[in-house]
Design an enzyme around this catalytic site. Structure first.
Site, PDB file in Angstrom:
ATOM      1  N   GLU A  51       5.002  -4.796  12.036  1.00 32.43           N
ATOM      2  CA  GLU A  51       4.145  -3.617  11.852  1.00 32.43           C
ATOM      3  C   GLU A  51       2.888  -4.112  11.159  1.00 32.43           C
ATOM      4  OE1 GLU A  51       4.719  -0.476  12.795  1.00 32.43           O
ATOM      5  OE2 GLU A  51       6.756  -0.743  13.540  1.00 32.43           O
ATOM      6  N   GLU A 100     -10.456  -5.694   8.710  1.00 34.56           N
ATOM      7  CA  GLU A 100      -9.927  -4.369   8.378  1.00 34.56           C
ATOM      8  C   GLU A 100     -10.439  -3.998   6.988  1.00 34.56           C
ATOM      9  OE1 GLU A 100      -5.690  -4.549   8.197  1.00 34.56           O
ATOM     10  OE2 GLU A 100      -5.447  -2.398   7.904  1.00 34.56           O
ATOM     11  N   GLY A 136       2.890  -5.743   7.309  1.00 37.94           N
ATOM     12  CA  GLY A 136       1.835  -6.398   6.543  1.00 37.94           C
ATOM     13  C   GLY A 136       0.684  -6.775   7.455  1.00 37.94           C
ATOM     14  N   SER A 137      -0.037  -7.802   7.052  1.00 37.25           N
ATOM     15  CA  SER A 137      -1.253  -8.167   7.790  1.00 37.25           C
ATOM     16  C   SER A 137      -0.915  -8.935   9.066  1.00 37.25           C
ATOM     17  CB  SER A 137      -2.141  -9.031   6.902  1.00 37.25           C
ATOM     18  OG  SER A 137      -1.441 -10.206   6.548  1.00 37.25           O
ATOM     19  N   ASN A 155       0.798  -1.237   0.000  1.00 39.09           N
ATOM     20  CA  ASN A 155       0.000   0.000   0.000  1.00 39.09           C
ATOM     21  C   ASN A 155       0.829   1.285   0.000  1.00 39.09           C
ATOM     22  OD1 ASN A 155       0.688  -0.652   2.662  1.00 39.09           O
ATOM     23  ND2 ASN A 155      -1.056   0.460   3.478  1.00 39.09           N
ATOM     24  N   CYS A 195      -2.683   1.689   6.443  1.00 45.88           N
ATOM     25  CA  CYS A 195      -2.812   0.892   7.675  1.00 45.88           C
ATOM     26  C   CYS A 195      -3.379   1.700   8.832  1.00 45.88           C
ATOM     27  CB  CYS A 195      -1.463   0.305   8.064  1.00 45.88           C
ATOM     28  SG  CYS A 195      -0.213   1.561   8.333  1.00 45.88           S
TER      29      CYS A 195
END
Ligand code: NAD
Length: 471
Positions: free
Chosen positions: A223, A347, A201-202, A128, A257
Protein backbone atom coordinates in the site's frame (compact mmCIF):
# COMPACT_ATOMS: atom_id res chain seq x y z
CA UNK A 1 4.34 26.27 21.41
CA UNK A 2 6.49 23.18 20.95
CA UNK A 3 5.15 19.64 20.76
CA UNK A 4 6.78 16.36 21.69
CA UNK A 5 9.51 15.32 19.28
CA UNK A 6 9.21 11.54 19.00
CA UNK A 7 12.15 9.52 20.22
CA UNK A 8 13.53 6.76 18.11
CA UNK A 9 12.25 3.49 19.49
CA UNK A 10 14.63 0.81 20.73
CA UNK A 11 15.95 -1.48 18.06
CA UNK A 12 15.00 -5.13 18.34
CA UNK A 13 17.91 -7.52 17.81
CA UNK A 14 18.16 -10.20 15.16
CA UNK A 15 18.10 -12.92 17.84
CA UNK A 16 14.89 -11.56 19.35
CA UNK A 17 13.26 -11.39 15.94
CA UNK A 18 14.31 -14.94 15.06
CA UNK A 19 13.03 -16.26 18.36
CA UNK A 20 9.68 -14.55 17.92
CA UNK A 21 9.23 -15.81 14.37
CA UNK A 22 10.00 -19.35 15.54
CA UNK A 23 7.46 -19.11 18.37
CA UNK A 24 4.76 -17.81 16.05
CA UNK A 25 5.46 -20.46 13.44
CA UNK A 26 5.10 -23.22 16.02
CA UNK A 27 1.91 -21.67 17.42
CA UNK A 28 0.42 -21.53 13.94
CA UNK A 29 1.52 -25.05 12.97
CA UNK A 30 -0.07 -26.43 16.13
CA UNK A 31 -3.38 -25.19 14.73
CA UNK A 32 -4.16 -22.73 17.53
CA UNK A 33 -5.43 -20.00 15.22
CA UNK A 34 -7.55 -22.26 13.01
CA UNK A 35 -10.86 -22.48 14.96
CA UNK A 36 -13.23 -19.71 13.95
CA UNK A 37 -14.35 -19.46 17.59
CA UNK A 38 -10.76 -18.62 18.59
CA UNK A 39 -10.50 -15.95 15.89
CA UNK A 40 -13.81 -14.39 16.92
CA UNK A 41 -12.84 -14.37 20.58
CA UNK A 42 -9.53 -12.65 19.75
CA UNK A 43 -11.24 -10.04 17.56
CA UNK A 44 -13.62 -9.31 20.43
CA UNK A 45 -10.67 -9.02 22.76
CA UNK A 46 -9.06 -6.50 20.41
CA UNK A 47 -12.33 -4.55 20.46
CA UNK A 48 -12.27 -4.45 24.28
CA UNK A 49 -8.58 -3.55 24.47
CA UNK A 50 -8.94 -0.64 22.06
CA UNK A 51 -12.00 0.65 23.94
CA UNK A 52 -10.26 0.39 27.28
CA UNK A 53 -7.13 2.23 26.10
CA UNK A 54 -8.86 4.72 23.81
CA UNK A 55 -7.83 7.78 25.82
CA UNK A 56 -4.16 6.71 25.94
CA UNK A 57 -4.25 6.26 22.19
CA UNK A 58 -5.81 9.69 21.67
CA UNK A 59 -3.11 11.19 23.92
CA UNK A 60 -0.32 9.41 22.04
CA UNK A 61 -1.65 10.63 18.69
CA UNK A 62 -1.83 14.13 20.10
CA UNK A 63 1.72 13.91 21.40
CA UNK A 64 2.96 12.69 18.02
CA UNK A 65 1.36 15.35 15.83
CA UNK A 66 -1.42 17.09 17.71
CA UNK A 67 -3.95 15.02 15.84
CA UNK A 68 -7.37 16.46 16.79
CA UNK A 69 -9.56 14.00 18.74
CA UNK A 70 -12.30 14.05 16.09
CA UNK A 71 -9.81 13.11 13.37
CA UNK A 72 -8.19 10.53 15.65
CA UNK A 73 -11.58 8.92 16.18
CA UNK A 74 -13.01 9.27 12.65
CA UNK A 75 -9.93 8.17 10.73
CA UNK A 76 -8.28 5.84 13.23
CA UNK A 77 -10.05 4.40 16.27
CA UNK A 78 -13.64 4.63 14.98
CA UNK A 79 -12.56 3.32 11.59
CA UNK A 80 -10.90 0.30 13.23
CA UNK A 81 -13.99 -0.33 15.35
CA UNK A 82 -16.15 -0.47 12.22
CA UNK A 83 -13.77 -2.94 10.55
CA UNK A 84 -13.80 -5.06 13.72
CA UNK A 85 -17.60 -5.09 13.87
CA UNK A 86 -17.82 -6.08 10.22
CA UNK A 87 -15.29 -8.89 10.62
CA UNK A 88 -16.97 -10.29 13.76
CA UNK A 89 -20.38 -10.16 12.09
CA UNK A 90 -19.25 -11.88 8.91
CA UNK A 91 -16.45 -14.22 9.94
CA UNK A 92 -18.70 -17.32 9.90
CA UNK A 93 -19.69 -16.62 6.29
CA UNK A 94 -16.28 -15.53 5.07
CA UNK A 95 -14.49 -18.60 6.44
CA UNK A 96 -16.93 -21.12 4.94
CA UNK A 97 -15.71 -23.14 1.94
CA UNK A 98 -17.25 -21.61 -1.17
CA UNK A 99 -18.89 -24.00 -3.62
CA UNK A 100 -18.18 -23.15 -7.25
CA UNK A 101 -20.02 -24.34 -10.39
CA UNK A 102 -19.02 -27.71 -11.75
CA UNK A 103 -17.89 -28.60 -15.26
CA UNK A 104 -18.95 -31.73 -17.08
CA UNK A 105 -15.31 -32.60 -17.80
CA UNK A 106 -14.95 -33.80 -14.21
CA UNK A 107 -18.38 -35.39 -13.81
CA UNK A 108 -19.12 -36.61 -11.18
CA UNK A 109 -17.49 -34.07 -8.86
CA UNK A 110 -18.00 -31.11 -6.57
CA UNK A 111 -15.63 -28.15 -6.37
CA UNK A 112 -14.93 -25.85 -3.46
CA UNK A 113 -12.62 -23.00 -2.57
CA UNK A 114 -11.32 -23.26 1.00
CA UNK A 115 -9.93 -19.99 2.41
CA UNK A 116 -6.86 -20.93 4.44
CA UNK A 117 -4.62 -18.76 6.60
CA UNK A 118 -1.14 -18.27 5.17
CA UNK A 119 0.63 -18.70 8.51
CA UNK A 120 2.79 -15.97 10.02
CA UNK A 121 2.19 -12.50 8.61
CA UNK A 122 4.40 -9.45 8.89
CA UNK A 123 2.58 -6.10 8.93
CA UNK A 124 4.72 -2.98 8.52
CA UNK A 125 3.05 0.40 8.87
CA UNK A 126 3.89 4.09 8.36
CA UNK A 127 3.52 6.92 10.84
CA UNK A 128 0.72 9.04 9.40
CA UNK A 129 -2.26 6.94 10.54
CA UNK A 130 -0.28 4.81 12.95
CA UNK A 131 -3.29 2.96 14.39
CA UNK A 132 -5.50 2.55 11.35
CA UNK A 133 -2.70 1.30 9.12
CA UNK A 134 -1.50 -1.21 11.68
CA UNK A 135 -4.80 -2.51 13.05
CA UNK A 136 -6.89 -2.60 9.87
CA UNK A 137 -4.55 -5.11 8.18
CA UNK A 138 -4.23 -6.92 11.52
CA UNK A 139 -8.00 -7.45 11.60
CA UNK A 140 -7.74 -9.10 8.18
CA UNK A 141 -4.85 -11.28 9.34
CA UNK A 142 -6.70 -12.36 12.51
CA UNK A 143 -10.01 -12.99 10.76
CA UNK A 144 -8.23 -15.17 8.24
CA UNK A 145 -6.54 -17.14 11.07
CA UNK A 146 -2.93 -15.98 10.86
CA UNK A 147 -0.37 -15.12 13.50
CA UNK A 148 1.06 -11.63 13.05
CA UNK A 149 4.13 -9.61 13.83
CA UNK A 150 3.44 -5.88 13.76
CA UNK A 151 6.15 -3.35 12.96
CA UNK A 152 4.79 0.14 13.66
CA UNK A 153 6.67 3.16 12.39
CA UNK A 154 9.34 4.40 14.77
CA UNK A 155 8.50 7.95 13.71
CA UNK A 156 5.11 8.10 15.49
CA UNK A 157 7.01 6.86 18.54
CA UNK A 158 4.46 7.78 21.22
CA UNK A 159 1.71 5.84 19.47
CA UNK A 160 4.03 2.89 18.74
CA UNK A 161 4.94 2.66 22.44
CA UNK A 162 1.28 2.52 23.56
CA UNK A 163 0.47 -0.04 20.87
CA UNK A 164 3.40 -2.20 21.96
CA UNK A 165 2.31 -2.05 25.58
CA UNK A 166 -1.37 -2.80 25.10
CA UNK A 167 -0.76 -5.62 22.64
CA UNK A 168 1.91 -7.31 24.75
CA UNK A 169 -0.25 -7.03 27.88
CA UNK A 170 -3.28 -8.58 26.22
CA UNK A 171 -2.15 -10.98 23.51
CA UNK A 172 0.08 -14.04 23.55
CA UNK A 173 3.23 -13.03 21.66
CA UNK A 174 3.12 -16.40 19.93
CA UNK A 175 -0.03 -15.10 18.27
CA UNK A 176 0.34 -11.32 17.92
CA UNK A 177 3.50 -9.41 18.74
CA UNK A 178 4.73 -5.87 18.21
CA UNK A 179 8.35 -5.35 17.22
CA UNK A 180 9.54 -1.78 17.66
CA UNK A 181 12.47 -0.26 15.83
CA UNK A 182 13.63 1.49 12.70
CA UNK A 183 15.25 0.45 9.46
CA UNK A 184 17.70 -1.99 11.07
CA UNK A 185 14.91 -3.83 12.88
CA UNK A 186 12.85 -4.00 9.72
CA UNK A 187 15.83 -5.49 7.95
CA UNK A 188 16.11 -8.18 10.65
CA UNK A 189 12.44 -8.92 10.12
CA UNK A 190 12.78 -9.02 6.36
CA UNK A 191 15.61 -11.54 6.68
CA UNK A 192 13.08 -14.02 8.16
CA UNK A 193 10.76 -16.20 6.21
CA UNK A 194 7.18 -14.96 6.49
CA UNK A 195 4.09 -16.40 4.84
CA UNK A 196 2.70 -12.97 4.00
CA UNK A 197 4.04 -9.44 4.11
CA UNK A 198 1.63 -6.51 4.24
CA UNK A 199 3.46 -3.21 3.85
CA UNK A 200 2.11 0.34 3.95
CA UNK A 201 4.55 3.14 3.27
CA UNK A 202 6.49 4.89 0.55
CA UNK A 203 7.00 3.56 -2.95
CA UNK A 204 10.76 3.67 -2.39
CA UNK A 205 10.65 1.39 0.66
CA UNK A 206 7.96 -0.73 -1.02
CA UNK A 207 10.61 -1.76 -3.53
CA UNK A 208 12.98 -2.79 -0.70
CA UNK A 209 10.18 -4.90 0.80
CA UNK A 210 9.31 -6.59 -2.48
CA UNK A 211 12.96 -7.46 -3.14
CA UNK A 212 13.31 -9.02 0.30
CA UNK A 213 10.03 -10.92 -0.12
CA UNK A 214 11.22 -12.27 -3.47
CA UNK A 215 14.01 -14.19 -1.68
CA UNK A 216 11.39 -16.48 -0.17
CA UNK A 217 8.69 -15.92 -2.78
CA UNK A 218 6.57 -14.47 0.00
CA UNK A 219 3.34 -12.90 -1.28
CA UNK A 220 3.05 -9.19 -0.58
CA UNK A 221 0.53 -6.42 -0.45
CA UNK A 222 2.08 -3.02 -0.98
CA UNK A 223 0.00 0.00 0.00
CA UNK A 224 2.12 2.86 -1.30
CA UNK A 225 1.89 6.56 -2.04
CA UNK A 226 2.34 9.05 -4.84
CA UNK A 227 0.77 12.19 -6.15
CA UNK A 228 -3.04 11.99 -6.18
CA UNK A 229 -4.74 14.70 -8.24
CA UNK A 230 -8.03 16.49 -7.75
CA UNK A 231 -9.34 17.61 -11.12
CA UNK A 232 -11.94 20.38 -11.20
CA UNK A 233 -13.81 20.80 -14.45
CA UNK A 234 -15.58 23.96 -15.59
CA UNK A 235 -19.05 22.68 -14.67
CA UNK A 236 -18.21 21.60 -11.13
CA UNK A 237 -20.10 22.95 -8.13
CA UNK A 238 -17.14 25.11 -7.11
CA UNK A 239 -18.20 25.93 -3.57
CA UNK A 240 -18.72 22.27 -2.76
CA UNK A 241 -15.56 21.19 -4.61
CA UNK A 242 -13.49 23.75 -2.67
CA UNK A 243 -14.87 22.59 0.67
CA UNK A 244 -14.40 18.91 -0.04
CA UNK A 245 -10.90 19.34 -1.49
CA UNK A 246 -9.81 21.44 1.50
CA UNK A 247 -11.23 18.91 3.94
CA UNK A 248 -9.41 15.98 2.27
CA UNK A 249 -6.20 17.94 1.87
CA UNK A 250 -5.84 19.57 5.28
CA UNK A 251 -7.08 16.65 7.38
CA UNK A 252 -4.09 15.46 9.44
CA UNK A 253 -2.26 18.52 8.04
CA UNK A 254 -2.08 16.90 4.62
CA UNK A 255 -0.18 13.87 5.93
CA UNK A 256 -2.58 11.44 4.29
CA UNK A 257 -1.67 9.00 1.53
CA UNK A 258 -4.92 9.68 -0.32
CA UNK A 259 -4.96 13.45 0.25
CA UNK A 260 -5.40 15.44 -2.96
CA UNK A 261 -1.74 16.19 -3.63
CA UNK A 262 -2.43 18.89 -6.22
CA UNK A 263 -5.38 20.44 -8.04
CA UNK A 264 -5.79 20.67 -11.80
CA UNK A 265 -8.46 23.23 -12.53
CA UNK A 266 -10.04 24.40 -15.75
CA UNK A 267 -8.59 27.88 -16.41
CA UNK A 268 -11.97 29.70 -16.56
CA UNK A 269 -12.92 28.63 -13.04
CA UNK A 270 -9.45 28.75 -11.45
CA UNK A 271 -9.84 32.10 -9.72
CA UNK A 272 -13.27 31.28 -8.37
CA UNK A 273 -12.02 27.92 -7.04
CA UNK A 274 -9.04 29.52 -5.28
CA UNK A 275 -11.34 32.14 -3.70
CA UNK A 276 -13.74 29.44 -2.56
CA UNK A 277 -10.89 27.36 -1.10
CA UNK A 278 -9.62 30.42 0.79
CA UNK A 279 -13.15 30.85 2.17
CA UNK A 280 -13.36 27.20 3.19
CA UNK A 281 -10.04 27.40 5.03
CA UNK A 282 -11.21 30.50 6.87
CA UNK A 283 -14.40 28.67 7.90
CA UNK A 284 -12.50 25.53 8.99
CA UNK A 285 -9.57 27.00 10.89
CA UNK A 286 -10.32 30.74 11.38
CA UNK A 287 -8.04 33.66 10.60
CA UNK A 288 -5.20 32.14 12.65
CA UNK A 289 -5.03 28.40 11.85
CA UNK A 290 -2.09 28.13 14.27
CA UNK A 291 -4.60 28.69 17.09
CA UNK A 292 -7.14 26.19 15.78
CA UNK A 293 -7.46 23.00 17.84
CA UNK A 294 -8.50 21.25 14.64
CA UNK A 295 -5.29 21.52 12.67
CA UNK A 296 -2.48 19.00 13.18
CA UNK A 297 1.28 19.53 13.12
CA UNK A 298 4.07 18.11 10.96
CA UNK A 299 5.41 14.85 12.33
CA UNK A 300 9.12 15.75 12.59
CA UNK A 301 11.78 18.32 11.76
CA UNK A 302 12.96 16.50 8.63
CA UNK A 303 9.50 16.63 7.06
CA UNK A 304 9.00 20.22 8.26
CA UNK A 305 12.17 21.35 6.45
CA UNK A 306 11.33 19.31 3.36
CA UNK A 307 7.91 20.97 3.14
CA UNK A 308 9.23 24.51 3.77
CA UNK A 309 11.40 24.16 0.66
CA UNK A 310 8.21 23.94 -1.41
CA UNK A 311 6.94 27.34 -0.23
CA UNK A 312 8.17 29.60 -3.02
CA UNK A 313 6.91 33.10 -1.99
CA UNK A 314 5.78 34.19 -5.47
CA UNK A 315 3.35 31.24 -5.76
CA UNK A 316 1.62 31.53 -2.35
CA UNK A 317 -2.05 32.49 -2.70
CA UNK A 318 -3.28 31.47 0.76
CA UNK A 319 -1.34 30.70 3.97
CA UNK A 320 2.39 30.15 3.79
CA UNK A 321 3.19 30.89 7.47
CA UNK A 322 5.45 28.48 9.32
CA UNK A 323 6.77 27.96 12.84
CA UNK A 324 9.72 25.62 13.25
CA UNK A 325 9.38 25.21 17.00
CA UNK A 326 5.86 23.79 16.84
CA UNK A 327 6.39 22.32 13.36
CA UNK A 328 3.42 24.36 12.11
CA UNK A 329 2.80 25.00 8.45
CA UNK A 330 -0.36 26.97 7.71
CA UNK A 331 -2.88 25.48 5.29
CA UNK A 332 -1.35 26.79 2.09
CA UNK A 333 -2.58 27.13 -1.48
CA UNK A 334 -0.02 27.73 -4.20
CA UNK A 335 -0.78 28.83 -7.72
CA UNK A 336 1.78 27.39 -10.11
CA UNK A 337 1.98 27.01 -13.85
CA UNK A 338 4.32 24.10 -14.39
CA UNK A 339 5.46 20.74 -13.06
CA UNK A 340 8.96 22.17 -12.54
CA UNK A 341 7.85 23.69 -9.25
CA UNK A 342 9.47 22.07 -6.15
CA UNK A 343 6.05 20.92 -4.89
CA UNK A 344 5.60 18.77 -8.01
CA UNK A 345 8.85 16.82 -7.70
CA UNK A 346 7.60 14.38 -5.03
CA UNK A 347 4.53 13.46 -3.00
CA UNK A 348 3.86 16.55 -0.86
CA UNK A 349 2.51 14.84 2.26
CA UNK A 350 1.83 18.10 4.07
CA UNK A 351 -0.58 21.08 4.12
CA UNK A 352 0.53 22.59 0.81
CA UNK A 353 -1.81 22.46 -2.16
CA UNK A 354 -0.54 23.55 -5.59
CA UNK A 355 -3.14 24.56 -8.15
CA UNK A 356 -2.32 24.19 -11.85
CA UNK A 357 -4.67 25.38 -14.62
CA UNK A 358 -5.61 23.44 -17.75
CA UNK A 359 -7.56 24.45 -20.84
CA UNK A 360 -9.51 21.32 -21.69
CA UNK A 361 -9.95 18.00 -19.96
CA UNK A 362 -7.83 16.20 -22.52
CA UNK A 363 -4.85 18.26 -21.34
CA UNK A 364 -5.54 17.42 -17.68
CA UNK A 365 -5.82 13.71 -18.47
CA UNK A 366 -2.52 13.82 -20.36
CA UNK A 367 -0.80 15.56 -17.45
CA UNK A 368 -1.87 12.81 -15.06
CA UNK A 369 -1.13 9.99 -17.47
CA UNK A 370 2.41 11.24 -18.14
CA UNK A 371 3.25 10.50 -14.49
CA UNK A 372 3.08 7.44 -12.24
CA UNK A 373 -0.36 5.93 -11.66
CA UNK A 374 -1.91 7.74 -8.67
CA UNK A 375 -3.21 6.05 -5.54
CA UNK A 376 -6.34 8.20 -5.72
CA UNK A 377 -8.01 10.59 -8.10
CA UNK A 378 -10.84 12.99 -7.37
CA UNK A 379 -12.90 14.42 -10.19
CA UNK A 380 -15.23 17.34 -9.66
CA UNK A 381 -17.79 17.79 -12.40
CA UNK A 382 -21.54 17.56 -12.86
CA UNK A 383 -21.06 16.36 -16.43
CA UNK A 384 -21.73 12.61 -16.56
CA UNK A 385 -19.91 12.00 -19.82
CA UNK A 386 -16.79 13.75 -18.52
CA UNK A 387 -17.01 11.62 -15.38
CA UNK A 388 -17.07 8.47 -17.52
CA UNK A 389 -14.20 9.78 -19.58
CA UNK A 390 -11.98 10.15 -16.51
CA UNK A 391 -12.85 6.64 -15.34
CA UNK A 392 -12.09 5.24 -18.79
CA UNK A 393 -8.92 7.14 -19.63
CA UNK A 394 -6.99 7.35 -16.35
CA UNK A 395 -5.65 4.42 -14.33
CA UNK A 396 -5.50 5.03 -10.59
CA UNK A 397 -6.03 3.04 -7.37
CA UNK A 398 -9.50 4.37 -6.50
CA UNK A 399 -11.18 7.64 -5.73
CA UNK A 400 -14.33 9.70 -5.77
CA UNK A 401 -16.44 11.74 -8.09
CA UNK A 402 -17.33 15.03 -6.43
CA UNK A 403 -15.63 14.18 -3.15
CA UNK A 404 -12.24 13.32 -1.65
CA UNK A 405 -11.09 10.43 0.57
CA UNK A 406 -14.61 9.16 1.35
CA UNK A 407 -14.14 6.01 -0.72
CA UNK A 408 -12.10 4.67 2.21
CA UNK A 409 -15.16 4.88 4.42
CA UNK A 410 -16.99 2.18 2.46
CA UNK A 411 -15.57 -1.21 3.50
CA UNK A 412 -17.26 -2.78 0.47
CA UNK A 413 -14.79 -0.92 -1.75
CA UNK A 414 -11.40 -2.68 -1.82
CA UNK A 415 -8.73 -0.07 -1.17
CA UNK A 416 -5.33 -0.13 -2.83
CA UNK A 417 -3.07 1.35 -5.45
CA UNK A 418 -1.87 0.32 -8.87
CA UNK A 419 1.60 0.44 -10.42
CA UNK A 420 3.86 2.68 -8.32
CA UNK A 421 1.02 3.42 -5.89
CA UNK A 422 0.63 -0.18 -4.78
CA UNK A 423 -0.14 -3.81 -5.29
CA UNK A 424 -3.23 -5.51 -3.86
CA UNK A 425 -6.09 -4.11 -1.83
CA UNK A 426 -7.91 -4.50 1.49
CA UNK A 427 -10.74 -3.28 3.79
CA UNK A 428 -13.83 -5.32 4.65
CA UNK A 429 -13.93 -8.75 3.06
CA UNK A 430 -10.93 -7.80 0.89
CA UNK A 431 -8.82 -7.78 4.09
CA UNK A 432 -9.92 -11.32 4.84
CA UNK A 433 -9.20 -12.38 1.25
CA UNK A 434 -5.76 -10.80 1.24
CA UNK A 435 -4.62 -12.86 4.21
CA UNK A 436 -6.20 -16.10 2.96
CA UNK A 437 -4.80 -18.53 0.49
CA UNK A 438 -7.65 -19.74 -1.74
CA UNK A 439 -7.22 -23.49 -1.72
CA UNK A 440 -9.12 -25.00 -4.64
CA UNK A 441 -10.36 -28.55 -4.13
CA UNK A 442 -12.15 -30.87 -6.51
CA UNK A 443 -13.83 -33.77 -4.77
CA UNK A 444 -14.32 -36.47 -7.39
CA UNK A 445 -17.03 -39.11 -7.27
CA UNK A 446 -15.85 -42.69 -7.30
CA UNK A 447 -18.83 -44.42 -8.94
CA UNK A 448 -17.86 -43.47 -12.52
CA UNK A 449 -14.44 -43.52 -14.18
CA UNK A 450 -14.65 -42.82 -17.92
CA UNK A 451 -11.63 -44.15 -19.84
CA UNK A 452 -11.07 -41.08 -22.09
CA UNK A 453 -8.03 -39.71 -20.32
CA UNK A 454 -6.10 -42.91 -19.85
CA UNK A 455 -3.53 -44.24 -22.32
CA UNK A 456 -3.39 -45.96 -24.66
CA UNK A 457 -4.93 -42.96 -26.48
CA UNK A 458 -5.51 -44.71 -29.86
CA UNK A 459 -8.10 -42.65 -31.75
CA UNK A 460 -9.58 -41.01 -28.65
CA UNK A 461 -8.47 -37.53 -29.82
CA UNK A 462 -11.41 -37.35 -32.23
CA UNK A 463 -13.86 -38.25 -29.51
CA UNK A 464 -12.26 -35.81 -27.12
CA UNK A 465 -12.55 -33.00 -29.69
CA UNK A 466 -16.25 -33.80 -30.18
CA UNK A 467 -16.78 -33.76 -26.45
CA UNK A 468 -15.04 -30.37 -26.14
CA UNK A 469 -17.13 -29.00 -29.05
CA UNK A 470 -20.26 -30.20 -27.30
CA UNK A 471 -19.35 -28.58 -23.95
P1 NAD B 1 8.26 4.75 4.87
O1 NAD B 1 8.22 3.93 3.64
O2 NAD B 1 9.44 5.62 5.11
O3 NAD B 1 8.16 3.82 6.17
C1 NAD B 1 7.18 2.80 6.30
C2 NAD B 1 7.71 1.69 7.19
O4 NAD B 1 8.87 1.13 6.58
C3 NAD B 1 8.12 2.14 8.58
O5 NAD B 1 7.66 1.18 9.51
C4 NAD B 1 9.64 2.19 8.53
O6 NAD B 1 10.23 1.86 9.74
C5 NAD B 1 9.97 1.13 7.48
N1 NAD B 1 11.19 1.48 6.71
C6 NAD B 1 11.62 2.72 6.36
N2 NAD B 1 12.75 2.63 5.62
C7 NAD B 1 13.03 1.31 5.49
C8 NAD B 1 14.05 0.56 4.83
N3 NAD B 1 15.03 1.17 4.15
N4 NAD B 1 14.02 -0.78 4.90
C9 NAD B 1 13.02 -1.40 5.57
N5 NAD B 1 12.03 -0.76 6.22
C10 NAD B 1 12.02 0.58 6.19
O7 NAD B 1 6.90 5.61 4.88
P2 NAD B 1 6.43 6.69 5.91
O8 NAD B 1 7.27 7.91 5.77
O9 NAD B 1 6.27 6.10 7.27
O10 NAD B 1 4.96 6.99 5.35
C11 NAD B 1 4.72 7.86 4.31
C12 NAD B 1 4.49 7.14 2.99
O11 NAD B 1 3.55 6.11 3.15
C13 NAD B 1 3.92 8.06 1.94
O12 NAD B 1 4.51 7.80 0.70
C14 NAD B 1 2.45 7.69 1.91
O13 NAD B 1 1.79 7.99 0.70
C15 NAD B 1 2.52 6.23 2.16
N6 NAD B 1 1.26 5.76 2.71
C16 NAD B 1 0.50 4.93 1.96
C17 NAD B 1 -0.72 4.51 2.45
C18 NAD B 1 -1.64 3.61 1.67
O14 NAD B 1 -2.58 3.11 2.27
N7 NAD B 1 -1.43 3.38 0.40
C19 NAD B 1 -1.14 4.92 3.72
C20 NAD B 1 -0.31 5.76 4.44
C21 NAD B 1 0.89 6.17 3.94
Amino acid sequence: MSIAQPNTADQTTLDQVQLLCGLQRRYFTEGNTQPVAFRKEQLRKLQRVLKKHEQELFDALYADFRKPALEAFGTEIGFIELELKLAIKNIDDWTKPRKVPETLINFPAKSYVYPQPYGVALIISPWNYPLNLLFTPLIGAMTAGNCAILKPSEIAANTAAVVKRIISQNFDERYIAVVEGGVETTQHLLAQRFDYIFFTGSTQVGKVIMKAAAENLTPVTLELGGKSPAIVDMDADLELAARRICWGKFLNAGQTCVAPDYVLVQEDVKEELIQQMARSLQEFYGAQPADSPDFARIINDRHFKRLCNMLTPESIRVGGKTDAESRYIAPTILEISSWDHPSMQEEIFGPILPVIPFNDLHEAINMVNRHEKPLALYFFSTNKSQQQRILREVTFGGGCINDTISHLANPNLPFGGVGNSGLGSYHGIASFDVFSHQKSILNRGTWLDLPFRYPPYGNKLKLLRKFFDWL
